[in-house]
Design a protein around this motif. Structure first.
Motif, PDB file in Angstrom:
ATOM      1  N   ASN A   1      -1.222   9.111   6.675  1.00  0.00           N
ATOM      2  CA  ASN A   1      -2.208   8.146   7.118  1.00  0.00           C
ATOM      3  C   ASN A   1      -1.706   6.741   6.753  1.00  0.00           C
ATOM      4  N   GLY A   2      -1.561   5.876   7.752  1.00  0.00           N
ATOM      5  CA  GLY A   2      -1.026   4.539   7.528  1.00  0.00           C
ATOM      6  C   GLY A   2       0.478   4.455   7.714  1.00  0.00           C
TER       7      GLY A   2
ATOM      8  N   TRP B   1       4.182   4.485   9.628  1.00  0.00           N
ATOM      9  CA  TRP B   1       4.679   3.733  10.784  1.00  0.00           C
ATOM     10  C   TRP B   1       5.729   4.520  11.550  1.00  0.00           C
TER      11      TRP B   1
ATOM     12  N   GLN C   1       1.313   1.816  13.815  1.00  0.00           N
ATOM     13  CA  GLN C   1       0.870   2.471  12.592  1.00  0.00           C
ATOM     14  C   GLN C   1      -0.104   3.588  12.934  1.00  0.00           C
ATOM     15  N   TRP C   2       0.081   4.738  12.279  1.00  0.00           N
ATOM     16  CA  TRP C   2      -0.802   5.879  12.526  1.00  0.00           C
ATOM     17  C   TRP C   2      -1.964   5.833  11.541  1.00  0.00           C
ATOM     18  N   THR C   3      -3.165   5.584  12.075  1.00  0.00           N
ATOM     19  CA  THR C   3      -4.377   5.515  11.252  1.00  0.00           C
ATOM     20  C   THR C   3      -5.462   6.348  11.919  1.00  0.00           C
TER      21      THR C   3
ATOM     22  N   GLN D   1      -1.924  -1.377  15.612  1.00  0.00           N
ATOM     23  CA  GLN D   1      -0.990  -2.476  15.333  1.00  0.00           C
ATOM     24  C   GLN D   1       0.298  -2.339  16.158  1.00  0.00           C
TER      25      GLN D   1
ATOM     26  N   ASN E   1       6.082   8.236   5.353  1.00  0.00           N
ATOM     27  CA  ASN E   1       5.484   6.905   5.429  1.00  0.00           C
ATOM     28  C   ASN E   1       6.111   6.055   6.524  1.00  0.00           C
TER      29      ASN E   1
ATOM     30  N   GLU F   1       0.806  -1.223   0.000  1.00  0.00           N
ATOM     31  CA  GLU F   1       0.000   0.000   0.000  1.00  0.00           C
ATOM     32  C   GLU F   1       0.843   1.280   0.000  1.00  0.00           C
TER      33      GLU F   1
END
Length: 283
Positions: free
Chosen positions: A236-237, A239, A280-282, A263, A186, A112
């Motif tokens: 977004n998403g 780490w 993970q940052w969501t 996670q 990311n 992703e």
């Protein structure tokens, strides 16, 4: 002057309390030979040493006996297959930190991610993490925009020189953690200071920069600050991966979870110790 051989030099170093490997590497350095020539020493143990080599080896041995890291004396340290130049301006890279690099490379394989992900090594020091990631990706024919951040201009000077010598592409930025960082990444990987300021082990690390080692009463001051600041700098998403002390994994996971990371998990080093934690940052 009485002849002085390789074997006698190594025996004198052992008398000072140096272990065999350190003594051999220092003697090779004094002789201007590569560290890979340890077998040469065995084959030439009765060779007489020149006076300049004797004097250099004696000086190196005294420095090592006084606790100065071997890497500072010989001027380099291998990390993740790379030879990095190091001195007292930066922390000596440890094998434990390779766990953080390996986890980072796993994250960067996630499908992703964009074709050219943005990666940060926060608190880069000698550049070890950033350069290991950049080199590994280049060797695999992959791309990433790698940024190395440090609060120390002197550390960044060491990291830039390592980058130049290795022929890698990394951007460098001076910032106290994420305070001066703009944009979103990311992946943020960091090996921050994590030793408690009153820890007795710090005395044995007196030759290395204290600001790269100690972080408050419980050793977690810098990790707390990074976890608080990271969401504003993560896609977004994205780490956040952190190295920490051998007994800090549970507390670091708790800090990540309370900040809202998903996670949340830890990874073991080669000794089976929980050495890195991340999430993970969501939002």
């Amino acid at each position: 002057m009485k002849p002085y051989t390789c074997a006698q030099a190594l025996a004198a170093a052992r008398h000072l309390g140096l272990d065999r490997l350190d003594a051999q590497l220092l003697l090779l350095h004094a002789l201007g030979r590569p560290a890979s020539d340890r077998s040469w020493l065995l084959a030439h143990d009765t060779d007489e040493l020149a006076q300049d080599a004797i004097e250099a080896f004696d000086a190196y041995s005294l420095r090592r006996a006084a606790g100065e890291p071997l890497a500072y004396i010989v001027g380099n340290k291998e990390f993740f297959g790379l030879s990095l130049q190091v001195d007292a301006r930066v922390l000596v890279p440890r094998p434990d930190t390779e766990t953080l690099v390996e986890w980072s490379l796993e994250v960067l394989k996630m499908p992703e991610l964009p074709p050219v992900p943005r990666v940060m090594d926060l608190g880069t020091g000698s550049g070890a993490i950033a350069l290991a990631i950049a080199h590994s990706l280049m060797a695999a024919g992959r791309e990433a925009k790698v940024t190395a951040v440090d609060a120390s201009a002197e550390a960044l000077s060491v990291a830039r020189e390592n980058c130049r010598r290795l022929g890698l592409r990394v951007e460098f930025m001076e910032s106290h953690w994420l305070a001066q960082v703009s944009g979103r990444f990311n992946l943020i990987a960091s090996n921050p200071p994590y030793i408690a300021s009153a820890d007795t082990h710090l005395a044995a690390l007196g030759h290395e920069p204290l600001q790269a080692l100690a972080a408050g009463a419980d050793g977690l001051d810098d990790i707390r600050q990074i976890i608080e600041q990271a969401p504003a700098c993560l896609q977004n998403g994205g780490w956040l991966l952190l190295e920490h002390g051998y007994d800090q994994a549970e507390r670091v996971r708790g800090l990540l979870a309370r900040q809202g990371f998903a996670q949340v998990q830890s990874r073991l080093d080669l000794a089976g110790i929980e050495r890195c934690s991340g999430g993970q940052w969501t939002p």
